[in-house]
Scaffold this active site. Structure first.
Site: not given
Length: 268
Positions: A37, A64, A156, A160, A191, A193
């Site tokens: 990360d 990444v 986004y 995706k 989710i 998060t």
């Protein structure tokens, strides 16, 4: 025996949320985790949690979108552990902005992390998996936003959706090569998060765009999920992590190019 005993897994975006839960669940199944990360504090916390639970893990700082760093992470993993069996391309960001107000910088940033990061991970990990001669499992974390559109999340959704079809194409390449590498995608819904409460400067949070999509009148993940998911509540990171563990294991040995949707019925 645990399903992943003796296997080595790279998990990106492991400092929090789905990435942290995935690292912990895979470690509990016996895998040695290389957690990466850009968030050093969160990554070190994930590492500490796994060690405290009796698992095996290392933490490496990684952007990444940086190809040179991908080469270094894979080389470090092979030098340290002699094998690489699992890659979970989880790192991602969501910038909620209307297309007419989206800057090129915001578009490019999402493409770099969400899509290019996945491409680079696969590009550098596959040769290492092939060299081991044992095959492997690559799990690319997409989203329900890769299956259907959402106003205010065009960038986004584009990235995706790209992950979804990139996964399918790569799965066929690996199958044609008979290298034993399986490539599947995971599509989480709502989710609980931190991504839901992060707001890009001048833009909308994912919660706000989901609110517009569902008609929910509050920004809580549970309220949004209740409005749009038949199960009526938000999922937890562990719900997604367990699905990823299934795809990483031999339990899914006849699955490649597949989509595992974990969304409480959102897209049903």
């Amino acid at each position: 025996m645990k399903r992943l005993t003796g296997r080595v897994a790279i998990v990106t975006g492991a400092a929090s949320g789905i990435g942290r839960a995935t690292a912990e669940v895979l470690a509990a199944e016996g895998a040695l985790i290389v957690a990466t990360d850009i968030d050093v504090g969160g990554g070190e916390e994930t590492h500490g949690r796994i060690i405290a639970s009796g698992g095996h893990a290392r933490f490496l700082v990684q952007d990444v979108a940086d190809e040179d760093r991908w080469a270094e992470v894979v080389a470090d993993t092979m030098a340290s552990h002699g094998r690489l069996d699992i890659l979970v391309n989880n790192a991602g960001i969501g910038l909620g902005t209307l297309v007419t107000e989206m800057t090129l910088e915001a578009w490019n940033r999402q493409v770099a992390i969400n899509l290019t990061g996945v491409f680079l991970g696969c590009k550098h990990v596959i040769p290492a998996m092939r060299a081991g001669g044992r095959g492997g499992s690559i799990i690319n974390v997409s989203s329900v936003a890769g299956l259907e559109g959402a106003a205010g999340l065009a960038g986004y959704c584009a990235t995706k959706g790209g992950v979804r079809l990139f996964t399918k194409a790569l799965a066929k390449e690996c199958a044609m090569a008979r290298d034993g590498i399986r490539v599947n995608s995971v599509h989480p819904g709502i989710i609980d998060t931190p991504i839901w409460t992060r707001i890009d400067q001048g833009g909308l949070s994912l919660a706000q765009t989901a609110e517009a999509h569902t008609g929910a009148n509050a920004l809580s993940p549970d309220v949004i999920a209740a409005a749009g998911a038949p199960l009526g509540y938000a999922g937890q990171p562990e719900d997604v992590a367990r699905g990823i563990a299934f795809l990483a294991s031999d339990d899914s040995r006849y699955m490649t190019g597949s989509e595992l949707v974990i969304d409480g019925g959102w897209t049903a």
